[in-house]
Design a protein around this motif. Sequence first.
Motif, PDB file in Angstrom:
ATOM      1  N   VAL A 205       0.836  -1.202   0.000  1.00  0.00           N
ATOM      2  CA  VAL A 205       0.000   0.000   0.000  1.00  0.00           C
ATOM      3  C   VAL A 205       0.872   1.254   0.000  1.00  0.00           C
ATOM      4  O   VAL A 205       0.565   2.246  -0.684  1.00  0.00           O
ATOM      5  N   GLY A 206       1.959   1.213   0.759  1.00  0.00           N
ATOM      6  CA  GLY A 206       2.853   2.369   0.813  1.00  0.00           C
ATOM      7  C   GLY A 206       3.442   2.714  -0.536  1.00  0.00           C
ATOM      8  O   GLY A 206       3.560   3.896  -0.889  1.00  0.00           O
ATOM      9  N   MET A 207       3.788   1.712  -1.341  1.00  0.00           N
ATOM     10  CA  MET A 207       4.362   1.978  -2.661  1.00  0.00           C
ATOM     11  C   MET A 207       3.334   2.598  -3.604  1.00  0.00           C
ATOM     12  O   MET A 207       3.672   3.448  -4.429  1.00  0.00           O
ATOM     13  N   ILE A 208       2.074   2.189  -3.485  1.00  0.00           N
ATOM     14  CA  ILE A 208       1.033   2.813  -4.307  1.00  0.00           C
ATOM     15  C   ILE A 208       0.875   4.285  -3.931  1.00  0.00           C
ATOM     16  O   ILE A 208       0.855   5.174  -4.787  1.00  0.00           O
ATOM     17  N   LEU A 209       0.750   4.552  -2.625  1.00  0.00           N
ATOM     18  CA  LEU A 209       0.574   5.931  -2.165  1.00  0.00           C
ATOM     19  C   LEU A 209       1.787   6.784  -2.502  1.00  0.00           C
ATOM     20  O   LEU A 209       1.654   7.962  -2.854  1.00  0.00           O
ATOM     21  N   LEU A 210       2.975   6.200  -2.431  1.00  0.00           N
ATOM     22  CA  LEU A 210       4.174   6.962  -2.775  1.00  0.00           C
ATOM     23  C   LEU A 210       4.220   7.281  -4.259  1.00  0.00           C
ATOM     24  O   LEU A 210       4.761   8.316  -4.663  1.00  0.00           O
ATOM     25  N   GLY A 211       3.633   6.406  -5.082  1.00  0.00           N
ATOM     26  CA  GLY A 211       3.497   6.726  -6.510  1.00  0.00           C
ATOM     27  C   GLY A 211       2.655   7.965  -6.705  1.00  0.00           C
ATOM     28  O   GLY A 211       2.971   8.817  -7.548  1.00  0.00           O
ATOM     29  N   PHE A 212       1.573   8.109  -5.910  1.00  0.00           N
ATOM     30  CA  PHE A 212       0.775   9.342  -5.945  1.00  0.00           C
ATOM     31  C   PHE A 212       1.659  10.552  -5.663  1.00  0.00           C
ATOM     32  O   PHE A 212       1.614  11.567  -6.369  1.00  0.00           O
ATOM     33  N   VAL A 213       2.440  10.445  -4.578  1.00  0.00           N
ATOM     34  CA  VAL A 213       3.228  11.585  -4.091  1.00  0.00           C
ATOM     35  C   VAL A 213       4.313  11.973  -5.088  1.00  0.00           C
ATOM     36  O   VAL A 213       4.461  13.154  -5.452  1.00  0.00           O
TER      37      VAL A 213
END
Length: 431
Positions: A205-213
């Motif tokens: 989940v963190g890697m997906i959200l970091l893609g947003f950022v």
Amino acid sequence: MKQVIASAWAILLGLMLLQVGNSLQGSLMGVRGALEGFNTLELSLIASAYFVGFLGGSRLAPRMIRRVGHVRVFAALGSFISAVLILYPVLTNPYAWMALRVILGFSLSGVYVTAESWLNNASSNDTRGQALSAYMLVQMVGLVLGQGLLNFGDPSGFVLFIIPSVLVSLSFAPILLAVQPTPSFEETRPMSLGTLYKKSPLGFVGMILLGFVFSAQFGMASVYGTQAGMSVREISFLVSGFFVGGILFQYPIGWLSDRMDRRVLIFFIAAFGAVSALIGVFFDDVFELVLLTALLTGGLAQPLYALLIAYTNDYLDPEDMAAASGGLIFINGLGAIVGPPAVGWLMGMTGPTGFWLFLTLTLAMMALYGGWRMTRRQSAYAEDDDYDAVSYAPIMPTATSVALTTAQELYAEASEEQADAQEEGSPTGAS
């Protein structure tokens, strides 16, 4: 490090020139697009199109290399890049720019895969970690230098589009003229996304959200600066701030990562990043504070990429680490595709401050999810009294599957060495 530079300086120089050109055109899109009258949604879709192409290139380039070879792929994709950069000021239509950005993202990804393969081949087992660090450093330096070039021309003219095209063309010369023998290319069979999620839900989940950022910072910062009424000089400083922060915070966060529970560190970095982004929400009319916000959010968010990879590896067997790299790249890429349109929609609803609000909400979601995961599972430290964290490897979201696979192989080697040392009863530390 001297040995790495001596053996691979041509590849590193070419990669830096390539990144300078990529950095310049990335910010130029937001500035020139606004001058052409593109609305926020169109600009966000143009930014997203780059990541669509980049993700596609990272998956298809290995097949192309195995079919026709490194040199042909490198030369062909390089020609596409130079051509696309020249076509931007000619085809001033948002839909044409979306198509060009897909081609550009695909071509740059393929070129990076090829160059990273050569760099990996030019390094020995003893110097591969240093080569990876040098690669990350030249990438970040190139990103910062590219923003400086934004001040050397009129965004409404042609010069700023010609400069990156020339830089990209020049980047091929040192690589092709001084390159090492063509390496064999072996693609690691990727781990399934379901298995990856089960191994590390927070890492997934963190890697997906970091893609947003990351895609927001890279693709939409110049759009935000233009809508906020900043000058070209101020926009160049703003975008540079994100990457300078990433350089300054990368190694301190890596040092902490090897000495404490990584899950706790992820929680606090994401939380502090969310708080930092709030500065931009409430003080977006004070440029000095906006610049500080960029420095802090970039410095805290970008090292999270390597930190999440290291944390995921804490729950993987050494033989699975390289296989996990494909899944990590893919989910981060999906997040990067979604990020710009989400930012554009929020900016359309709230104005320019929607950019900082998006970063605040996304980093806060990561912190909250990380905190919740702490209640669902023990850390790797608690699960194993003999657990010894494998050292954090510096790697940025701009890397492709080759660089990430190399980092994963280094993790696996270090993990196996620690396991052997523990079996022999010798004291171990973070290697």
